[in-house]
Design a protein around this motif. Structure first.
Motif, PDB file in Angstrom:
ATOM      1  N   HIS A  47      13.630 -10.624  -6.468  1.00  8.68           N
ATOM      2  CA  HIS A  47      12.877 -11.292  -5.406  1.00  8.68           C
ATOM      3  C   HIS A  47      11.639 -10.492  -4.998  1.00  8.68           C
ATOM      4  O   HIS A  47      10.694 -11.044  -4.457  1.00  8.68           O
ATOM      5  CB  HIS A  47      13.775 -11.528  -4.193  1.00  8.68           C
ATOM      6  N   ASN A  48      11.652  -9.175  -5.251  1.00  2.00           N
ATOM      7  CA  ASN A  48      10.482  -8.365  -4.899  1.00  2.00           C
ATOM      8  C   ASN A  48       9.270  -8.691  -5.761  1.00  2.00           C
ATOM      9  O   ASN A  48       8.147  -8.300  -5.431  1.00  2.00           O
ATOM     10  CB  ASN A  48      10.815  -6.872  -5.046  1.00  2.00           C
ATOM     11  N   PHE A  49       9.506  -9.371  -6.868  1.00  3.56           N
ATOM     12  CA  PHE A  49       8.415  -9.627  -7.819  1.00  3.56           C
ATOM     13  C   PHE A  49       8.013 -11.101  -7.834  1.00  3.56           C
ATOM     14  O   PHE A  49       7.467 -11.593  -8.808  1.00  3.56           O
ATOM     15  CB  PHE A  49       8.844  -9.185  -9.223  1.00  3.56           C
ATOM     16  N   ASP A  50       8.314 -11.772  -6.711  1.00  7.24           N
ATOM     17  CA  ASP A  50       8.059 -13.210  -6.681  1.00  7.24           C
ATOM     18  C   ASP A  50       6.652 -13.547  -6.189  1.00  7.24           C
ATOM     19  O   ASP A  50       6.364 -14.697  -5.864  1.00  7.24           O
ATOM     20  CB  ASP A  50       9.103 -13.906  -5.800  1.00  7.24           C
ATOM     21  N   GLY A  51       5.800 -12.548  -6.126  1.00  6.61           N
ATOM     22  CA  GLY A  51       4.429 -12.808  -5.695  1.00  6.61           C
ATOM     23  C   GLY A  51       4.159 -12.322  -4.291  1.00  6.61           C
ATOM     24  O   GLY A  51       3.036 -12.486  -3.797  1.00  6.61           O
ATOM     25  N   ARG A  52       5.156 -11.706  -3.665  1.00  6.12           N
ATOM     26  CA  ARG A  52       4.893 -11.185  -2.316  1.00  6.12           C
ATOM     27  C   ARG A  52       3.969  -9.958  -2.416  1.00  6.12           C
ATOM     28  O   ARG A  52       3.979  -9.249  -3.438  1.00  6.12           O
ATOM     29  CB  ARG A  52       6.200 -10.854  -1.606  1.00  6.12           C
ATOM     30  N   PRO A  53       3.194  -9.679  -1.373  1.00 12.28           N
ATOM     31  CA  PRO A  53       2.241  -8.565  -1.428  1.00 12.28           C
ATOM     32  C   PRO A  53       2.949  -7.215  -1.531  1.00 12.28           C
ATOM     33  O   PRO A  53       3.955  -6.977  -0.862  1.00 12.28           O
ATOM     34  CB  PRO A  53       1.481  -8.670  -0.105  1.00 12.28           C
ATOM     35  N   VAL A  54       2.409  -6.368  -2.369  1.00 11.02           N
ATOM     36  CA  VAL A  54       2.906  -5.003  -2.484  1.00 11.02           C
ATOM     37  C   VAL A  54       2.088  -4.111  -1.551  1.00 11.02           C
ATOM     38  O   VAL A  54       0.854  -4.063  -1.654  1.00 11.02           O
ATOM     39  CB  VAL A  54       2.791  -4.491  -3.932  1.00 11.02           C
ATOM     40  N   ILE A  55       2.790  -3.452  -0.649  1.00  5.96           N
ATOM     41  CA  ILE A  55       2.113  -2.611   0.339  1.00  5.96           C
ATOM     42  C   ILE A  55       2.389  -1.148   0.011  1.00  5.96           C
ATOM     43  O   ILE A  55       3.531  -0.675   0.093  1.00  5.96           O
ATOM     44  CB  ILE A  55       2.602  -2.919   1.773  1.00  5.96           C
ATOM     45  N   GLY A  56       1.362  -0.436  -0.394  1.00  4.46           N
ATOM     46  CA  GLY A  56       1.495   0.997  -0.611  1.00  4.46           C
ATOM     47  C   GLY A  56       1.531   1.710   0.730  1.00  4.46           C
ATOM     48  O   GLY A  56       0.795   1.367   1.651  1.00  4.46           O
ATOM     49  N   ILE A  57       2.420   2.660   0.840  1.00  3.18           N
ATOM     50  CA  ILE A  57       2.450   3.500   2.044  1.00  3.18           C
ATOM     51  C   ILE A  57       2.096   4.913   1.591  1.00  3.18           C
ATOM     52  O   ILE A  57       2.896   5.601   0.957  1.00  3.18           O
ATOM     53  CB  ILE A  57       3.826   3.457   2.734  1.00  3.18           C
ATOM     54  N   CYS A  58       0.878   5.280   1.870  1.00  2.00           N
ATOM     55  CA  CYS A  58       0.335   6.571   1.440  1.00  2.00           C
ATOM     56  C   CYS A  58       0.731   7.610   2.484  1.00  2.00           C
ATOM     57  O   CYS A  58       0.204   7.615   3.599  1.00  2.00           O
ATOM     58  CB  CYS A  58      -1.193   6.443   1.338  1.00  2.00           C
ATOM     59  N   ASN A  59       1.683   8.446   2.131  1.00  2.00           N
ATOM     60  CA  ASN A  59       2.309   9.320   3.127  1.00  2.00           C
ATOM     61  C   ASN A  59       1.869  10.766   2.925  1.00  2.00           C
ATOM     62  O   ASN A  59       2.155  11.378   1.895  1.00  2.00           O
ATOM     63  CB  ASN A  59       3.832   9.209   3.010  1.00  2.00           C
ATOM     64  N   THR A  60       1.205  11.313   3.926  1.00  2.00           N
ATOM     65  CA  THR A  60       0.771  12.709   3.849  1.00  2.00           C
ATOM     66  C   THR A  60       1.794  13.640   4.507  1.00  2.00           C
ATOM     67  O   THR A  60       1.451  14.734   4.961  1.00  2.00           O
ATOM     68  CB  THR A  60      -0.610  12.898   4.499  1.00  2.00           C
ATOM     69  N   PHE A  61       3.055  13.202   4.529  1.00  2.00           N
ATOM     70  CA  PHE A  61       4.126  14.079   5.015  1.00  2.00           C
ATOM     71  C   PHE A  61       4.179  15.344   4.168  1.00  2.00           C
ATOM     72  O   PHE A  61       4.070  15.300   2.933  1.00  2.00           O
ATOM     73  CB  PHE A  61       5.486  13.377   4.918  1.00  2.00           C
ATOM     74  N   SER A  62       4.396  16.456   4.803  1.00  2.00           N
ATOM     75  CA  SER A  62       4.686  17.698   4.095  1.00  2.00           C
ATOM     76  C   SER A  62       5.228  18.687   5.112  1.00  2.00           C
ATOM     77  O   SER A  62       4.749  18.738   6.256  1.00  2.00           O
ATOM     78  CB  SER A  62       3.428  18.276   3.439  1.00  2.00           C
ATOM     79  N   GLU A  63       6.198  19.465   4.687  1.00  2.00           N
ATOM     80  CA  GLU A  63       6.667  20.538   5.574  1.00  2.00           C
ATOM     81  C   GLU A  63       5.640  21.658   5.647  1.00  2.00           C
ATOM     82  O   GLU A  63       5.738  22.539   6.489  1.00  2.00           O
ATOM     83  CB  GLU A  63       8.026  21.059   5.097  1.00  2.00           C
ATOM     84  N   LEU A  64       4.653  21.608   4.754  1.00  2.00           N
ATOM     85  CA  LEU A  64       3.556  22.562   4.834  1.00  2.00           C
ATOM     86  C   LEU A  64       2.440  22.044   5.741  1.00  2.00           C
ATOM     87  O   LEU A  64       1.421  22.707   5.921  1.00  2.00           O
ATOM     88  CB  LEU A  64       3.000  22.842   3.434  1.00  2.00           C
ATOM     89  N   THR A  65       2.629  20.844   6.278  1.00  2.00           N
ATOM     90  CA  THR A  65       1.708  20.280   7.267  1.00  2.00           C
ATOM     91  C   THR A  65       2.550  19.885   8.477  1.00  2.00           C
ATOM     92  O   THR A  65       2.916  18.714   8.644  1.00  2.00           O
ATOM     93  CB  THR A  65       0.966  19.050   6.694  1.00  2.00           C
ATOM     94  N   PRO A  66       2.912  20.842   9.318  1.00  2.00           N
ATOM     95  CA  PRO A  66       3.843  20.541  10.410  1.00  2.00           C
ATOM     96  C   PRO A  66       3.395  19.375  11.292  1.00  2.00           C
ATOM     97  O   PRO A  66       4.239  18.631  11.813  1.00  2.00           O
ATOM     98  CB  PRO A  66       3.894  21.853  11.203  1.00  2.00           C
ATOM     99  N   CYS A  67       2.098  19.193  11.445  1.00  2.00           N
ATOM    100  CA  CYS A  67       1.611  18.086  12.280  1.00  2.00           C
ATOM    101  C   CYS A  67       2.026  16.730  11.705  1.00  2.00           C
ATOM    102  O   CYS A  67       2.042  15.730  12.420  1.00  2.00           O
ATOM    103  CB  CYS A  67       0.095  18.139  12.389  1.00  2.00           C
ATOM    104  N   ASN A  68       2.299  16.688  10.392  1.00  2.00           N
ATOM    105  CA  ASN A  68       2.683  15.442   9.735  1.00  2.00           C
ATOM    106  C   ASN A  68       4.169  15.451   9.364  1.00  2.00           C
ATOM    107  O   ASN A  68       4.619  14.619   8.587  1.00  2.00           O
ATOM    108  CB  ASN A  68       1.851  15.227   8.467  1.00  2.00           C
TER     109      ASN A  68
END
Ligand code: FES
Length: 586
Positions: A47-68
């Motif tokens: 069902h994920n490939f039925d034409g629904r929009p794919v939303i990328g979540i660009c995550n700048t999480f890092s334990e080397l970036t405590p603010c994130n």
């Protein structure tokens, strides 16, 4: 923002069919099979490939970036929003730039992160992207990458930390560190007090809670129209940020495949709004470099002088550190950016469009101010108009330099004094504690080779610590000049971003200790008072420094970085084109 629902304003948008992702998942043959079946291995059903929009979540999480460090939690909320709206979320990691750790400076890597984000968006089956950012460089890097990729994008920053609290008073990121460090050096506080302060400052998840670069860039992402209203100010740990994350995910689904691309949103008018708002919030001088680079990506004509000219139209209205008293928590509770924008409507362009599909001013219509101590009225500003970012030019900075007037000492804004010149920050720091240093309150302290190419990376060292000799004499500010940047949380009479920088043969390379230097902010001048013949003599004797690194990213950076007055981007990334359709791999 405090008592107002986020107006996600899901205005319908025009969708361009087919979605980009159909080039990967819409094929019934071998190529579509290959794209789909690897996701099936992660439990993603048909069902994920039925034409629904794919939303990328660009995550700048890092334990080397405590603010994130809390962005995983927000990412989960974004995914909920995407799923509820009928999209297919796919999270991916992006290079994370943490201010506290990255050496020689996080700015060396802003363009690398932007390149990486651009290419990830372009190369993958993404119809719209949520940019999860927070710490200083992560927001401009993500905006630059998304601008060049040309796919619809929406920013969600992680939000500021709660106020620091020390000995019964609020203390702010960076700003109070600089203050307390100088007091420690001056001997007015003890090492134990300093250590106690360290454990009292950062009390929660989130980025710096002064109006430093992270808060500034969050506010400007919202002002540009790339974030849902109110998104910049809510504390990181406020439950409503989770709600905002859900709404952001849902809005990304609406944006997918639409013509509301970063290029359409971030127009010249949107940048003008951002520059004006930067003046009203007392934003970081780093915003100058980041907005110039971002505009360059989009081919929007934005110049250094725009920050002086447009910024001078508005007074400083937000009473936040480092220019004022309060912190981001109070700003959010006072109504946040929507309340400020509602106040500023007559000074802003109304014909912009934002990720909501409405203009910035329409997004914020009716937003109330709940605390006039924090968000001041026009007739009671923190500082009058013209006390934001000034641009000075002259024989020491032909292409310009900036000074944040709200953070400078008024009595030093028209000042002439003898130069005390250092070829590196290390050279200065080696003598800064020397009680016999030949320096006085009149001295103009100059450090060079700290620009984009020279350092390399243009570090935040422009707010040079004062010589101990002056600290002991009770002096807390002096004129400082460099080709470096300074932290958005810092203060002082610091002339920054001198262009061209010393390392490429700008006049800063030729000034010598003892030369008279004149800073004339009312006249917008910065001059070294030597005649042209002498300047030419020194120029002809100058030898360019040997590049410190001859391989890898740093080599590429030093070969191609532009000067601060055009954003310190890489020359081959300026003027993007929206992403071409992906080519079939095989
Ligand atoms: Fe990350 Fe200040 S150190 S925002």
């Amino acid at each position: 923002m405090a008592e107002r629902e986020t107006p996600s304003a899901a205005v319908p948008v025009t969708r361009r069919e087919p979605l980009r992702s159909r080039a990967w998942f819409g094929d019934g043959g071998k190529n579509g099979f290959i794209a789909r079946h690897h996701l099936r291995a992660m439990g993603r059903g048909g069902h994920n490939f039925d034409g629904r929009p794919v939303i990328g979540i660009c995550n700048t999480f890092s334990e080397l970036t405590p603010c994130n460090g809390h962005l995983q939690i927000l990412s989960d909320a974004v995914k909920r929003g995407v799923l509820q709206a009928g999209g297919f979320p796919l999270e991916f990691p992006a290079m994370s730039l943490g201010e506290p750790f990255l050496r020689p400076t996080s700015m060396l890597y802003r363009n690398l992160a932007a390149m990486e984000i651009e290419e990830q968006i372009r190369a993958n089956p993404i119809d719209a992207v949520v940019l999860l950012t927070g710490c200083d460089k992560t927001t401009p890097a993500a905006l630059m990458g998304a601008a060049s990729a040309g796919v619809p994008a929406i920013v969600l920053t992680g939000g500021p930390m709660l106020n620091g609290r020390f000995k019964g008073r609020n203390v702010g990121s960076g700003t109070d560190i600089w203050r307390m460090t100088e007091e420690l050096r001056a001997g007015t506080i003890t090492q134990d007090e300093f250590t106690e302060f360290e454990s009292s400052l950062n009390r929660s998840a989130g980025h710096c809670m002064t109006m430093g670069t992270a808060s500034t860039m969050a506010c400007l992402a919202e002002a540009l129209g790339m974030m849902l209203p109110g998104g910049s100010g809510l504390p990181a740990v406020d439950a409503r940020r989770g709600t905002l994350a859900e709404e952001t995910g849902a809005r990304a689904v609406a944006l997918a495949g639409s013509d509301l691309t970063p290029r359409r949103i971030m127009t010249r008018a949107a940048f003008e709004n951002a520059v004006r708002i930067n003046a009203a919030i007392g934003g970081s001088t780093n915003a100058v470099v980041h907005l110039l680079a971002l505009a360059g990506r989009l081919g929007v004509p934005l110049e250094l002088d725009d920050f002086d000219r447009l910024g001078a139209e508005l007074p400083l209205l937000i009473d936040l550190m480092p220019s004022g008293r309060f912190l981001m928590e109070e700003f959010a509770y006072a109504g946040g950016l929507p309340a400020l924008v509602n106040d500023l409507q007559d000074a802003l362009h109304r014909d912009t469009v934002t990720v909501t599909g409405l203009s910035l001013t329409a997004n914020c219509q009716g937003a109330q101010v709940y605390d006039r101590e924090v968000i001041r009225a026009f007739d009671n500003p923190v500082l009058p108009a013209g006390r934001g970012t000034a641009v000075v030019r002259g024989s020491l900075a032909p292409d310009g330099a900036v000074i944040k007037l709200s953070a400078a000492a008024p009595h030093l804004l028209d000042h002439t004094g003898p130069a005390l010149v250092f070829d590196s920050i290390e050279e200065y720091l080696a003598v800064a504690e020397d009680p016999t240093l030949d320096v006085s309150a009149e001295t103009v302290l100059i450090v060079r080779n700290t620009g984009p190419r020279g350092y390399p990376g243009m570090p935040e060292v422009g707010n040079l610590p004062l010589p101990k000799k002056l600290l002991d004499a009770g002096i807390r500010d002096m004129v400082r000049v460099s080709d470096a940047r300074m932290s958005g949380t810092a203060f002082g009479t610091c002339v920054l971003h001198v262009a061209p920088e010393a390392a490429v043969g700008g006049p800063l390379a030729f000034v010598r200790t003892g030369d008279q230097v004149r800073l004339d902010v009312p006249g917008r001048r910065l001059d070294v008072l030597i005649n042209e013949t002498e300047m030419d003599l020194r120029r002809s004797a100058w030898q360019p420094p040997t590049p410190p690194v001859t391989r890898g990213w740093t080599y590429l950076y030093t070969e191609h970085v532009t000067q601060a007055d055009t954003g310190a981007d890489l020359d081959f990334l300026v003027g993007s084109t929206d992403s071409p359709p992906p080519r079939q791999a095989f």
